[in-house]
Design a protein around this motif. Structure first.
Motif, mmCIF file in Angstrom:
data_model
loop_
_atom_site.group_PDB
_atom_site.id
_atom_site.type_symbol
_atom_site.label_atom_id
_atom_site.label_comp_id
_atom_site.label_asym_id
_atom_site.label_seq_id
_atom_site.Cartn_x
_atom_site.Cartn_y
_atom_site.Cartn_z
ATOM 1 N N GLY A 309 0.829 -1.201 0.000
ATOM 2 C CA GLY A 309 0.000 0.000 0.000
ATOM 3 C C GLY A 309 0.859 1.246 0.000
ATOM 4 N N PHE A 310 0.544 2.135 -0.906
ATOM 5 C CA PHE A 310 1.352 3.348 -1.064
ATOM 6 C C PHE A 310 1.230 4.280 0.150
ATOM 7 N N GLU A 311 -0.015 4.553 0.580
ATOM 8 C CA GLU A 311 -0.208 5.556 1.642
ATOM 9 C C GLU A 311 0.529 5.154 2.921
ATOM 10 N N ARG A 312 0.396 3.880 3.286
ATOM 11 C CA ARG A 312 1.045 3.442 4.537
ATOM 12 C C ARG A 312 2.554 3.368 4.374
ATOM 13 N N THR A 313 3.008 2.987 3.197
ATOM 14 C CA THR A 313 4.454 2.946 2.965
ATOM 15 C C THR A 313 5.028 4.359 3.073
ATOM 16 N N LEU A 314 4.266 5.327 2.547
ATOM 17 C CA LEU A 314 4.733 6.712 2.634
ATOM 18 C C LEU A 314 4.807 7.168 4.090
ATOM 19 N N LEU A 315 3.821 6.776 4.897
ATOM 20 C CA LEU A 315 3.863 7.128 6.322
ATOM 21 C C LEU A 315 5.082 6.489 6.989
ATOM 22 N N ALA A 316 5.398 5.261 6.586
ATOM 23 C CA ALA A 316 6.575 4.588 7.150
ATOM 24 C C ALA A 316 7.858 5.304 6.728
ATOM 25 N N LEU A 317 7.860 5.806 5.505
ATOM 26 C CA LEU A 317 9.035 6.559 5.032
ATOM 27 C C LEU A 317 9.189 7.854 5.816
ATOM 28 N N GLU A 318 8.045 8.525 6.031
ATOM 29 C CA GLU A 318 8.088 9.779 6.793
ATOM 30 C C GLU A 318 8.568 9.517 8.211
ATOM 31 N N ALA A 319 8.079 8.429 8.803
ATOM 32 C CA ALA A 319 8.477 8.097 10.177
ATOM 33 C C ALA A 319 9.975 7.831 10.253
ATOM 34 N N ALA A 320 10.541 7.318 9.162
ATOM 35 C CA ALA A 320 11.980 7.023 9.149
ATOM 36 C C ALA A 320 12.787 8.247 8.716
ATOM 37 N N GLY A 321 12.096 9.366 8.442
ATOM 38 C CA GLY A 321 12.786 10.595 8.058
ATOM 39 C C GLY A 321 13.408 10.539 6.668
ATOM 40 N N VAL A 322 12.867 9.689 5.811
ATOM 41 C CA VAL A 322 13.431 9.560 4.465
ATOM 42 C C VAL A 322 12.900 10.675 3.568
ATOM 43 N N GLU A 323 13.788 11.358 2.882
ATOM 44 C CA GLU A 323 13.353 12.381 1.932
ATOM 45 C C GLU A 323 13.229 11.763 0.559
ATOM 46 N N ILE A 324 12.136 12.012 -0.101
ATOM 47 C CA ILE A 324 11.958 11.476 -1.448
ATOM 48 C C ILE A 324 12.851 12.292 -2.391
ATOM 49 N N PRO A 325 13.740 11.625 -3.136
ATOM 50 C CA PRO A 325 14.592 12.387 -4.046
ATOM 51 C C PRO A 325 13.725 13.140 -5.061
ATOM 52 N N SER A 326 14.010 14.417 -5.219
ATOM 53 C CA SER A 326 13.227 15.144 -6.219
ATOM 54 C C SER A 326 14.176 15.964 -7.091
ATOM 55 N N HIS A 327 13.797 16.127 -8.323
ATOM 56 C CA HIS A 327 14.603 16.922 -9.234
ATOM 57 C C HIS A 327 14.123 18.360 -9.160
ATOM 58 N N PRO A 328 15.044 19.340 -9.409
ATOM 59 C CA PRO A 328 14.549 20.720 -9.474
ATOM 60 C C PRO A 328 13.565 20.830 -10.638
ATOM 61 N N ILE A 329 12.559 21.689 -10.475
ATOM 62 C CA ILE A 329 11.573 21.839 -11.556
ATOM 63 C C ILE A 329 12.282 22.374 -12.801
ATOM 64 N N ALA A 330 13.211 23.292 -12.594
ATOM 65 C CA ALA A 330 14.006 23.791 -13.728
ATOM 66 C C ALA A 330 15.469 23.824 -13.315
ATOM 67 N N GLU A 331 16.325 23.304 -14.164
ATOM 68 C CA GLU A 331 17.763 23.442 -13.906
ATOM 69 C C GLU A 331 18.237 24.824 -14.354
ATOM 70 N N VAL A 332 17.578 25.287 -15.406
ATOM 71 C CA VAL A 332 17.956 26.574 -15.986
ATOM 72 C C VAL A 332 16.700 27.438 -16.124
ATOM 73 N N TYR A 333 16.840 28.715 -15.769
ATOM 74 C CA TYR A 333 15.739 29.644 -15.981
ATOM 75 C C TYR A 333 16.162 30.639 -17.056
ATOM 76 N N VAL A 334 15.317 30.848 -18.032
ATOM 77 C CA VAL A 334 15.637 31.808 -19.086
ATOM 78 C C VAL A 334 14.891 33.112 -18.786
ATOM 79 N N ALA A 335 15.680 34.132 -18.434
ATOM 80 C CA ALA A 335 15.076 35.424 -18.082
ATOM 81 C C ALA A 335 15.260 36.386 -19.252
ATOM 82 N N ARG A 336 14.355 37.311 -19.355
ATOM 83 C CA ARG A 336 14.521 38.286 -20.454
ATOM 84 C C ARG A 336 14.521 39.694 -19.870
ATOM 85 N N VAL A 337 15.361 40.527 -20.474
ATOM 86 C CA VAL A 337 15.524 41.881 -19.955
ATOM 87 C C VAL A 337 14.284 42.735 -20.259
ATOM 88 N N ASP A 338 13.741 42.585 -21.451
ATOM 89 C CA ASP A 338 12.471 43.268 -21.778
ATOM 90 C C ASP A 338 11.737 42.449 -22.840
#
Ligand code: AMP
Length: 424
Positions: A309-338
């Motif tokens: 079961g996913f929900e209970r496994t997630l609670l067990a992970l939280e109880a063990a202090g495990v952080e779910i590896p996550s990727h940054p939403i963007a590695e690069v941000y393209v900004a524009r001056v105008d």
């Protein structure tokens, strides 16, 4: 309109959905290593599929199924678990011709009309696998090994889990034992709850699962199937334990582990985690069902599997202090001056994405300062600043968001340069 999701269901927002994807990815990689292939069955089936397999007297079938008549007058049920559907599909598509075997896994939502509480939902998510066509005890041990390896891989420390195993006997030794327990319940009817007494006729073994303290006490001295297994089941159970020992997998024998579904024969197992889950501490479990395919009208084919079961496994992970590896939403941000450079910024972001770099850009003509803020929010390591002046010489500025240092780079060379800076 009521904007709340129905009772017992939950929206999977990004952090939780990411955890689900992480678990399914981990499962896919691990299960493939053991030769399992994916299967997706419908979320609903003809009601019979579940009634005939799970058993009429079980909690699931008697009170927890989402059953309705469709517009064509058929009785349809949202699947409360995965095994029945997989076995139905295996028969329909002749996936296990006589003498062969199949290894299958699935993942997705299941539906049971239960009383919601922490770790108990009406729509919950499972990952499971089924090994069909193999009666040998080494397969039981292998299936259990996959389950334990899965939990360890996603990060639940072994010492936070208990693996319980038992044998439920087979068509020879279980029926007489069932009768014995039914008699035992009748003899102790005065000290048992109404439900347990009622179950004596339909599903006496479930009395072992009753949470009522009085019932627990009475059932603690009930005869145990372990002492009444037929020689074949005894031998099978002994062999499963030897294989588990050989793999170094620690387990506890729990002779009262019966699990709630009728179709189990011989080996059953359950993994419990210490995660502040109270009575809902089973994070996964399964067992052997050597007669299920036959009962469905298919060829006699042994099988076994587990569901976690996913929900209970997630609670067990939280109880063990495990952080779910996550990727940054963007590695690069393209900004524009105008906004005069909007089109070029758009093209640059597209070229970075084509090169496989997660990139985001400003669509909203925000100030440069708020674009930098947005880049930080998204976790971007670099920002490519596109300005009219640099564009005239075919360049853009790359800003390291940590050190704040900036370099001018030829636009043609941007993807390669950015990749180098990201260390990809
Ligand atoms: P079962 O199909 O009942 O053997 O359940 C297998 C696993 O699914 C359990 O060990 C739980 O982790 C999970 N599970 C079962 N029922 C629920 C539920 N109502 N809500 C959340 N998880 C559940």
């Amino acid at each position: 309109m009521n904007v709340r999701a129905p009772k017992g269901t939950a929206d999977m927002l990004p952090p939780v959905a990411r955890a689900w994807e992480y678990m399914t990815r981990t499962a896919q990689e691990l299960f493939a290593r053991y030769g399992y292939e994916p299967v997706y069955t419908p979320l609903f089936e003809h009601t019979d599929v579940f009634v005939r397999s799970i058993g009429e007297a079980t909690d699931i079938v008697s009170k927890e199924m989402y059953t309705f008549e469709d517009r064509g007058g058929r009785s349809i049920t949202l699947r409360p678990e995965g095994t029945a559907s997989v076995v139905r599909a295996a028969i329909e598509h002749n996936m296990v011709p006589t003498g062969s075997s199949a290894k299958i896994y699935y993942s997705g939502p299941m539906f049971r009309y239960e009383r919601p509480q922490k770790g108990r939902m009406r729509q919950f998510w499972q990952i499971g696998l089924e090994a069909l066509g193999m009666p040998e005890p080494s397969v039981d041990a292998e299936v259990i090994a996959v389950l334990m390896e899965f939990y360890e891989r996603i990060g639940i420390p072994r010492e936070n889990m208990r693996l319980l195993v038992n044998s439920m006997g087979d068509a020879f030794c279980r029926p007489p034992y069932r009768d014995k327990i039914a008699d035992y319940i009748r003899d102790h009817a005065d000290s048992l709850c109404e439900e347990c007494v009622r179950r004596a006729a339909s599903n006496p073994l479930r009395a072992f699962d009753c949470k009522n303290p009085g019932c627990r006490e009475v059932m603690s001295t009930a005869p145990l199937l372990r002492d009444e297994l037929c020689p074949e089941c005894e031998e099978h159970y002994g062999a499963v334990k030897s294989y588990l020992d050989a793999l170094g997998i620690a387990y506890e024998e729990d002779p009262s582990l019966v699990r709630g579904l009728d179709y189990y024969t011989r080996t059953v197992f359950e993994v419990q985690a210490d995660a502040g889950l109270g009575s809902q501490n089973a994070i996964g479990g399964g067992g052997r069902y050597d007669r299920l395919m036959e009962e469905f009208g298919g060829p006699a084919t042994p099988g076994l599997g587990f569901a976690l079961g996913f929900e209970r496994t997630l609670l067990a992970l939280e109880a063990a202090g495990v952080e779910i590896p996550s990727h940054p939403i963007a590695e690069v941000y393209v900004a524009r001056v105008d906004s005069s450079v909007a089109l070029r910024a758009f093209e640059i972001a597209a070229s970075l994405r084509s090169a496989g770099i997660a990139s985001e850009l400003d669509h909203q003509a925000r100030s440069l300062k708020s674009q930098f803020k947005q880049a930080d929010r998204l976790g971007a390591r670099l920002t490519v600043i596109v300005g009219p002046e640099e564009l005239t010489v075919g360049e853009a500025t790359v800003r390291d968001m940590l050190t704040k240092s900036e370099t001018r780079v030829a636009i043609d060379a941007l993807p390669a340069h950015v990749m180098e800076m990201l260390g990809a």
